[in-house]
Design an enzyme around this catalytic site. Structure first.
Site, PDB file in Angstrom:
ATOM      1  CB  CYS A 117       1.192  -1.095   5.872  1.00  0.00           C
ATOM      2  SG  CYS A 117       0.243  -0.717   7.369  1.00  0.00           S
ATOM      3  CG  HIS A 168       2.725   2.824   6.915  1.00  0.00           C
ATOM      4  ND1 HIS A 168       1.808   2.255   6.047  1.00  0.00           N
ATOM      5  CD2 HIS A 168       3.919   2.790   6.261  1.00  0.00           C
ATOM      6  CE1 HIS A 168       2.407   1.925   4.912  1.00  0.00           C
ATOM      7  NE2 HIS A 168       3.690   2.225   5.028  1.00  0.00           N
ATOM      8  CG  HIS A 180       6.168   0.991   2.480  1.00  0.00           C
ATOM      9  ND1 HIS A 180       5.483   2.135   2.832  1.00  0.00           N
ATOM     10  CD2 HIS A 180       6.943   1.366   1.426  1.00  0.00           C
ATOM     11  CE1 HIS A 180       5.829   3.142   2.048  1.00  0.00           C
ATOM     12  NE2 HIS A 180       6.709   2.704   1.183  1.00  0.00           N
TER      13      HIS A 180
END
Length: 212
Positions: A117, A168, A180
């Protein structure tokens, strides 16, 4: 081999990938003319493939972490057409959407090797000359905090986690969606910020100054 002789799934995926490639090319032309990408020494150069489809990895049509491909294309069009979005932010979005379908790889930070990420977010922002910290937790200290979720704008960094700990990050693309690299076994994709798993894990957002 003709299209009619291909298996149905392969044909559908090829058509969808071609649609995405053509849309990206059409939307990229005016942006690149107005704002040519700077040379970034730490991003390896890759030769342009002769087949335009070769540059686009397969995009899953539906997974628990992704919007259907039609919604991903709509998100790309809306983000590119948003009147309030600066040219630099639109460039960020173009380059992020160009990575749709790239496989997730823990610790990855390049299109060739895959992305995690923060590797994805860092790669996109480095392409316009902005260096961000390597991990999502540190990225959450960059820029200006956006405390009201309804005030999110295209290009904002959105953060997720549990027990008050960020783990994240993604890039907001407008209309309640963000792009993402979700997790192992999934590809770079668009997901909803307003419902489902990621809406429950949302923690905060930050706006990094990118200029006009």
């Amino acid at each position: 081999m003709t299209t009619a002789s291909l298996p149905h799934g392969h044909t559908a995926r090829r058509v969808l990938r071609l649609s995405l490639a053509l849309l990206l090319a059409a939307l990229s032309a005016p942006l690149l003319a107005a704002n040519p990408p700077p040379a970034v020494s730490n991003i390896p150069a890759t030769p342009a493939p002769s087949d335009p489809l070769a540059a686009m990895a397969p995009v899953e049509l539906a997974t628990p972490d992704s919007a259907p491909i039609a919604e991903q294309l709509q998100a790309l069009q809306a983000a590119s057409a948003a009147p309030s979005t600066s040219t630099r932010v639109k460039t960020v979005l173009q380059r992020a959407f160009a990575l749709l379908g790239t496989p997730y790889r823990w610790g990855g930070s390049s299109p060739d090797g895959g992305f995690d990420c923060s590797g994805l977010v860092g790669y996109v922002f480095r392409s316009i000359g902005i260096d961000l910290p390597r991990v999502s937790r540190a990225m959450a200290n960059e820029g200006v905090a956006i405390t009201d979720r309804t005030a999110l704008a295209e290009g904002d960094l959105v953060f997720f986690g549990r027990r008050g700990r960020v783990d994240h990050v993604g890039i907001y693309v407008g209309d309640g969606k963000f792009l993402h690299a979700p997790r192992t076994g999934r590809d770079v994709t668009v997901s909803s910020l307003t419902s489902g798993y990621w809406a429950q894990k949302y923690m905060e957002a930050r706006r990094v100054a990118v200029g006009g």
